[in-house]
Design a protein around this motif. Structure first.
Motif, PDB file in Angstrom:
ATOM      1  N   LYS A   1       0.940  -1.239   0.122  1.00 25.46           N
ATOM      2  CA  LYS A   1      -0.258   0.208   0.075  1.00 25.46           C
ATOM      3  C   LYS A   1       0.885   1.244  -0.322  1.00 25.46           C
ATOM      4  CE  LYS A   1      -3.346  -2.476   2.523  1.00 25.46           C
ATOM      5  NZ  LYS A   1      -4.381  -2.770   4.008  1.00 25.46           N
ATOM      6  N   PRO A   2       0.334   1.766  -0.836  1.00 27.47           N
ATOM      7  CA  PRO A   2       1.909   3.068  -0.750  1.00 27.47           C
ATOM      8  C   PRO A   2       1.330   4.231   0.190  1.00 27.47           C
ATOM      9  CG  PRO A   2      -0.153   3.761  -3.220  1.00 27.47           C
ATOM     10  CD  PRO A   2      -0.408   2.063  -1.896  1.00 27.47           C
ATOM     11  N   LYS A   3       0.799   4.201   0.360  1.00 29.32           N
ATOM     12  CA  LYS A   3       1.020   5.425   1.963  1.00 29.32           C
ATOM     13  C   LYS A   3       1.257   5.031   3.425  1.00 29.32           C
ATOM     14  CE  LYS A   3      -2.854   8.585  -0.401  1.00 29.32           C
ATOM     15  NZ  LYS A   3      -4.396   8.488  -0.374  1.00 29.32           N
ATOM     16  N   ILE A   4       1.981   3.349   3.402  1.00 23.25           N
ATOM     17  CA  ILE A   4       2.083   3.201   4.757  1.00 23.25           C
ATOM     18  C   ILE A   4       3.602   2.195   4.243  1.00 23.25           C
ATOM     19  CG2 ILE A   4       1.872   1.102   6.051  1.00 23.25           C
ATOM     20  CD1 ILE A   4      -1.085   1.232   5.334  1.00 23.25           C
ATOM     21  N   ASN A   5       4.497   3.564   4.966  1.00 23.68           N
ATOM     22  CA  ASN A   5       5.646   3.098   4.793  1.00 23.68           C
ATOM     23  C   ASN A   5       6.309   1.668   6.119  1.00 23.68           C
ATOM     24  OD1 ASN A   5       8.822   1.927   4.530  1.00 23.68           O
ATOM     25  ND2 ASN A   5       8.661   4.461   4.424  1.00 23.68           N
ATOM     26  N   ILE A   6       6.155   0.515   5.735  1.00 25.51           N
ATOM     27  CA  ILE A   6       6.382  -0.919   6.891  1.00 25.51           C
ATOM     28  C   ILE A   6       8.019  -1.146   6.471  1.00 25.51           C
ATOM     29  CG2 ILE A   6       4.419  -1.327   6.480  1.00 25.51           C
ATOM     30  CD1 ILE A   6       4.729  -3.707   5.152  1.00 25.51           C
ATOM     31  N   ALA A   7       8.783  -0.170   5.461  1.00 26.44           N
ATOM     32  CA  ALA A   7      10.266  -0.098   5.751  1.00 26.44           C
ATOM     33  C   ALA A   7      11.337  -0.627   6.921  1.00 26.44           C
ATOM     34  CB  ALA A   7      10.869   0.405   4.644  1.00 26.44           C
ATOM     35  N   ARG A   8      10.151   0.813   8.306  1.00 22.49           N
ATOM     36  CA  ARG A   8      10.617   0.873   9.314  1.00 22.49           C
ATOM     37  C   ARG A   8      11.063  -0.564   9.562  1.00 22.49           C
ATOM     38  NH1 ARG A   8       5.939   4.448  12.522  1.00 22.49           N
ATOM     39  NH2 ARG A   8       5.408   4.984  10.443  1.00 22.49           N
ATOM     40  N   ASN A   9       9.976  -1.190  10.030  1.00 22.92           N
ATOM     41  CA  ASN A   9       9.709  -2.795  10.189  1.00 22.92           C
ATOM     42  C   ASN A   9      11.282  -3.010  10.521  1.00 22.92           C
ATOM     43  OD1 ASN A   9       7.675  -2.264  10.867  1.00 22.92           O
ATOM     44  ND2 ASN A   9       6.312  -3.207  10.119  1.00 22.92           N
ATOM     45  N   LEU A  10      12.538  -3.272   9.151  1.00 24.95           N
ATOM     46  CA  LEU A  10      13.341  -3.853   9.148  1.00 24.95           C
ATOM     47  C   LEU A  10      14.849  -2.722   9.105  1.00 24.95           C
ATOM     48  CD1 LEU A  10      12.562  -4.839   5.409  1.00 24.95           C
ATOM     49  CD2 LEU A  10      12.982  -6.151   6.865  1.00 24.95           C
ATOM     50  N   THR A  11      14.512  -2.028  10.337  1.00 27.26           N
ATOM     51  CA  THR A  11      15.675  -1.433  11.312  1.00 27.26           C
ATOM     52  C   THR A  11      16.631  -2.178  11.528  1.00 27.26           C
ATOM     53  OG1 THR A  11      13.844   0.057  11.853  1.00 27.26           O
ATOM     54  CG2 THR A  11      15.996   0.074  13.185  1.00 27.26           C
ATOM     55  N   ASN A  12      16.393  -3.836  11.743  1.00 29.02           N
ATOM     56  CA  ASN A  12      17.204  -4.171  12.390  1.00 29.02           C
ATOM     57  C   ASN A  12      17.273  -5.817  11.794  1.00 29.02           C
ATOM     58  OD1 ASN A  12      17.748  -2.713  15.475  1.00 29.02           O
ATOM     59  ND2 ASN A  12      15.766  -2.737  15.801  1.00 29.02           N
ATOM     60  N   THR A  13      17.020  -5.813  10.589  1.00 25.76           N
ATOM     61  CA  THR A  13      17.273  -6.298   9.688  1.00 25.76           C
ATOM     62  C   THR A  13      18.273  -6.355   8.946  1.00 25.76           C
ATOM     63  OG1 THR A  13      14.922  -7.741  10.389  1.00 25.76           O
ATOM     64  CG2 THR A  13      16.139  -8.311   8.901  1.00 25.76           C
ATOM     65  N   PRO A  14      19.388  -7.353   8.469  1.00 25.44           N
ATOM     66  CA  PRO A  14      19.734  -6.272   7.331  1.00 25.44           C
ATOM     67  C   PRO A  14      19.350  -6.768   5.842  1.00 25.44           C
ATOM     68  CG  PRO A  14      21.360  -7.509   9.207  1.00 25.44           C
ATOM     69  CD  PRO A  14      19.814  -7.608   9.347  1.00 25.44           C
ATOM     70  N   ILE A  15      19.261  -6.002   5.171  1.00 22.15           N
ATOM     71  CA  ILE A  15      19.025  -6.252   3.741  1.00 22.15           C
ATOM     72  C   ILE A  15      19.362  -5.735   2.806  1.00 22.15           C
ATOM     73  CG2 ILE A  15      17.072  -3.937   3.950  1.00 22.15           C
ATOM     74  CD1 ILE A  15      15.461  -5.708   2.178  1.00 22.15           C
TER      75      ILE A  15
END
Length: 736
Positions: free
Chosen positions: A567-581
Motif C-alpha cells: 500500500k503506497p501510503k504505508i511505509n512499513i520499511a521501518r520494520n527492517l531497522t534491525n534486519t540486514p537487507i
C-alpha cells in the motif's frame, strides 16, 4: 520429446488400413487444413511481395493508430512487412523491455497445430515449434528480442540484421521489414499445411495512462492462446523435404488414436514401410507434390501401449530418407507404472523415513493431478497433455537417478515434501535440499527461497528436477535445473510452491508459513541463522514477508523484486531497522526503478541496505549475482535488539519478538509499537492499539530473572518471564 499435439479438422479424403488384428489397427489418412489466406512462396525475395493488397489490416477506431501487414516466404525466411501509422512512434527500451514502448510483438505457430482450431479460451502452447518475439526501432537501431522458443520461455536478443525499420515523420509512419530464418525456428516450412500468426502494435504515448494496443490474432502475445492466432495456408513449396512428427501419443479411451504426421516433397517416388514384430506393409507416396498423411494406431478392445515402426524409402536410389517409431501411450497405465515404481522403491528403502516421505509425496501429487485431469481432459487439451508429459518424464526419471537416495544426498535433485494444508485441507508441497555432509542430529541454518513467476502446474518443478529429461527450473530467471543453494549446501534450503503465481499473497503466503513450520518440525534449525530471499515475484514476496516478520530472519535478500503487494501510503520499511537487507537488480531490468524505490523507502527510515546494481543485466538471476548477495547475508546472525519498532498493517502480522498488538479498525488500521530494553526493564510505547500480549520467555523477548514492564510510561508488570496480557485483546470467535 516433442510437445503433444491434438490434431483437429482432419479431412479424411481417404483411409487405408495397413495392419489389422484383434487388438488394434494401423491405418493412414490424409491430413488437410484450410485457411482463408495463403502465404505466398517466392523463389527469391525481390520485394514484390510488399506491394499490392495487404495480407492483414487493423486499426484503432478511436485514434490515428493503424497498421497493415504483408507476408510471404522463401525457402530460407519468413518475410513480414508492417507499416504502422502513429503520430509518435519511438522506443527508449532495451531487450526484454521493448514491449513497454512503441513496438511490434509477433507470435508464430509455424506448424499451425493450435491456430484457429483450439477453443479461444484455451491457454498454453500446444506445439514444440511455438515462437514469439518483440521488435522495436530504437535510438540505437533495430532490436529484436525473442521471448518464446519451441514452446518455452527462452529470452534472447537476436541478430538485429534480420530486421530493419524506417520512420517517416512526414507520413507519420514506421515501417518494419523482418526476414526471420526458418532455421532459427528449427522447423521445416510446409510440412504442415498451415501456420498461425499474431501481430500486435504497442503504442505508448508520453502522457497516456495505459498503453494502446491493436492486433491481428491474439495468440501468444502475452499469455499463450493459440486458438486466437490467424491461420495462413502454405503455398506449394519450392523445396524437397521429408519429415516425420509424432502428433498424438495418448490413448485416453477406446476410440482415441495415436498418430504420426509424415510429410514428403520429392521429385522421386517414395515408399512408406510400416511394420511391427510380425507384419511389414508398404504404401506408395506420390512424386512431385506434397504428401501429408497421418499414420494412426487405434486400439480395438483394450487399453494398452502399442509400438509401430516406419521408414521412408526413395524408390530410385533405394536409400532410406527417414525413420521413426510411434508408441500409443495409455496415460492411466503410465500413472500406474509410476506409482507402482514409487511404491517399490519405498519398500526397498523403508528404513529411510525422509526418502519414503519424498517418494510418497511425489506419488500423492501425481495422483492429485490425475484427479484434476479427469475434469479437464476433454476441455483443456494443452493442460491435459502437459500433465501427461510431466508424468511420463517423472516415470523415466525414477527408473534412474531419481530412484536413488544418493541423488538427494548429493543435492542433484530436490526432495519433495507434500502435506495437507491445515488451512484448506488441500495437498501442497515444498522442495527441500539438505546441507552438505548432512547430519540429522545437528542444527543447520535455514534458507527460504521464494521462486519467481513461472509455470504454475504442480508437477512442473518436479519434472524439471526429477524427470529423465533434465531442464531448467520453470521459474523465471533460472538457467539450470539446480538452484544456487543446492550447489552450495550451506544449510537446509526450502522453496515453497506457494500455489504457483500468487505473488505470495493470501493463500500463497499461508503456504510459505506452513512449509516454514513443517521444516522446523522435521529438522533441527538454527533459529538465529534463518535467511529469506527470492527473485522477481519471489523478490516482491521477500519484501512483503520480511517487512512483516523482521524478527524471524538473520538477513533477507531481494533480487529484482517488485512492490506489487504494498500500500503506497504505508511505509512499513521501518520494520527492517534491525534486519540486514540486500537489494540486487540489473540496471536494464524492467523492475529496476521499483528496486530503487525500495532503497528510498529504507533510507527514509535511516536504513542503509546492501544495494547492488548489475551493469547491463536484464531480468535474470545468475549464480554469480546470488553468490555475492547470499555470501553477504550469511555473515549475519539473528539477535534480539535492545530497541525496535513495528507497524502492523495486516491482521496476520501484528507484532515482533513476542509482542503482539491488538489490531482493531475502530482504533487504527496501522497500530505501532516502540520497545526499548535496558537490563531487566522493558519499556513499550504504542499508538492505535487497545491491548498487548507479551511473551517475556525465550520464545519472545528472551528476558532473564525478575523483569519490569512499562506500557506507555505506566508500570504494568514485575516478576519472572512469562506470557502476559495488558489492556484489551480481541478474541477471535473461532478460537477456543
Amino acid at each position: 520429446m516433442k510437445n503433444f499435439i491434438l490434431i483437429l479438422c482432419v479431412a479424411n479424403v481417404y483411409s487405408q488400413t495397413l495392419i489389422d488384428n484383434a487388438n488394434y489397427s494401423v491405418y493412414i489418412t490424409e491430413y488437410q487444413k484450410s485457411a482463408n489466406n495463403t502465404l505466398k512462396w517466392l523463389s527469391k525475395d525481390d520485394g514484390s511481395w510488399k506491394k499490392g493488397n495487404a495480407t492483414f489490416s487493423f486499426a484503432d477506431t478511436s485514434s490515428e493508430l493503424k497498421a497493415k501487414v504483408w507476408m510471404a516466404m522463401t525457402n530460407e525466411n519468413l518475410l513480414i512487412h508492417v507499416i504502422v501509422n502513429d503520430d509518435l512512434h519511438t522506443s527508449n527500451q532495451n531487450n526484454e523491455n521493448l514491449w513497454r514502448d512503441d513496438a511490434l510483438q509477433i507470435s508464430i505457430d509455424p506448424e499451425g497445430q493450435g491456430s484457429g482450431t483450439m477453443p479461444a479460451n484455451t491457454r498454453g502452447a500446444v506445439g514444440a515449434d511455438d515462437y514469439a518475439l518483440d521488435v522495436a526501432l530504437t535510438a540505437k537501431g533495430m532490436i529484436v528480442q525473442r521471448w518464446i522458443f519451441k514452446g518455452e520461455f527462452k529470452p534472447m536478443q537476436l541478430n538485429q540484421n534480420i530486421a530493419n525499420g524506417i520512420r517517416s515523420e512526414k507520413d507519420k509512419t514506421t515501417t518494419y521489414t523482418i526476414s526471420l530464418p526458418w532455421a532459427s525456428m528449427e522447423v521445416i516450412p510446409a510440412k504442415y499445411p498451415t501456420m498461425g500468426i499474431a501481430i500486435q502494435v504497442n503504442d505508448t504515448d508520453k502522457d497516456a495512462k495505459q498503453q494502446k494496443r491493436i492486433s491481428i490474432g491474439g495468440g501468444w502475445v502475452g499469455t499463450p492462446t493459440p486458438g486466437l492466432c490467424e491461420k495462413l495456408a502454405y503455398d506449394s513449396p519450392k523445396n524437397t523435404f521429408a519429415s516425420t512428427d509424432i502428433n498424438q501419443r495418448e490413448i485416453w479411451q477406446l476410440g482415441d488414436k495415436a498418430s504420426a504426421l509424415i510429410s514428403v516433397m520429392s521429385p522421386d517416388a517414395v515408399t512408406l514401410q510400416v511394420y511391427n514384430s510380425i507384419v511389414k506393409k508398404q504404401y506408395a507416396l506420390k512424386a512431385g507434390q506434397v504428401n501429408r498423411i497421418l499414420l494412426n494406431i487405434e486400439p480395438k478392445n483394450e487399453l494398452q501401449n502399442y509400438d509401430i515402426s516406419y521408414e521412408l524409402i526413395n524408390n530410385i536410389s533405394g536409400k532410406r530418407i527417414a525413420i521413426g517409431n510411434i508408441t500409443a501411450y495409455v496415460p492411466q497405465n503410465t500413472l500406474k507404472e509410476l506409482t507402482t515404481r514409487l511404491d517399490s522403491i519405498t519398500m526397498a528403502n523403508k528404513s529411510n523415513a525422509l526418502f519414503c516421505t519424498h517418494l510418497q509425496s511425489v506419488k500423492s501429487l501425481c495422483i492429485s493431478e490425475w484427479g484434476k485431469l479427469q475434469m479437464y481432459k476433454n476441455q483443456n487439451f494443452a493442460l491435459r497433455n502437459e500433465t501427461f508429459k510431466f508424468m511420463l518424464n517423472l516415470n523415466e526419471g525414477f527408473k534412474n537417478k531419481s530412484g536413488l537416495w544418493k541423488t538427494y544426498l548429493n543435492a542433484d535433485a530436490s526432495i519433495i515434501i507434500a502435506y495437507i494444508s491445515p488451512r484448506d485441507k488441500s495437498l501442497q508441497y515444498f522442495a527441500l535440499d539438505l546441507p552438505k555432509d548432512w547430519d540429522s542430529t545437528r542444527a543447520y541454518p535455514l534458507y527460504v527461497e521464494l521462486h519467481g513467476a513461472g509455470n504454475p502446474h504442480y508437477l512442473s518443478g518436479l519434472s524439471a528436477q526429477l524427470g529423465s529429461a533434465a531442464s531448467a527450473l520453470d521459474l523465471l530467471g533460472y538457467t539450470s535445473n539446480k538452484t544456487y543453494m543446492q550447489n552450495q549446501g550451506w544449510g537446509y534450503h526450502i522453496m515453497p510452491f506457494g500455489r504457483g503465481n500468487t505473488r505470495y499473497k493470501d493463500i500463497g503466503e499461508i503456504d510459505v508459513w506452513e512449509a516454514y513450520q513443517k521444516v522446523h518440525n522435521m529438522f533441527k534449525i538454527d533459529e538465529d541463522r534463518r535467511y529469506l530471499y527470492g527473485f522477481s515475484m519471489g523478490g516482491g514476496g521477500t519484501w512483503s514477508l520480511a517487512t512483516r516478520t523482521p524478527d524471524l530472519w538473520a538477513a533477507v535478500g531481494v533480487f529484482a523484486g517488485g512492490l506489487w503487494n504494498e500500500k503506497p501510503k504505508i511505509n512499513i520499511a521501518r520494520n527492517l531497522t534491525n534486519t540486514p537487507i540486500a537489494i540486487s537488480c540489473g540496471d536494464k531490468d524492467f523492475l529496476y526503478q521499483q528496486n530503487v524505490q525500495m532503497k528510498k523507502l529504507l533510507e527514509k527510515q535511516n536504513i542503509t541496505p546492501y544495494f547492488r546494481v548489475q551493469q547491463g543485466m536484464s531480468h535474470t538471476y545468475p549464480d554469480t549475482v546470488q553468490e555475492k548477495v547470499l555470501t553477504w547475508m550469511k555473515q549475519y546472525v539473528r539477535t534480539r535488539p535492545s530497541s525496535f519498532t513495528f507497524i502492523a498493517d495486516k491482521d496476520e502480522h501484528t507484532g515482533v519478538w513476542g509482542i503482539t498488538m491488538n489490531r482493531n479498525e475502530a482504533d487504527s488500521g496501522v497500530p505501532e509499537l516502540t520497545c526499548n530494553i535496558t537490563d531487566n526493564i522493558v519499556k513499550i510505547i504504542t499508538q492505535g492499539t487497545s491491548g498487548l500480549k507479551i511473551d517475556l520467555t525465550d520464545k519472545g523477548l528472551k528476558m532473564k530473572g525478575n523483569t519490569i514492564v512499562y506500557w506507555n510510561d505506566e508500570k504494568k508488570y514485575e516478576g519472572l518471564p512469562k506470557v502476559i496480557e495488558l489492556g484489551t485483546m480481541n478474541k477471535d470467535m473461532w478460537e477456543n
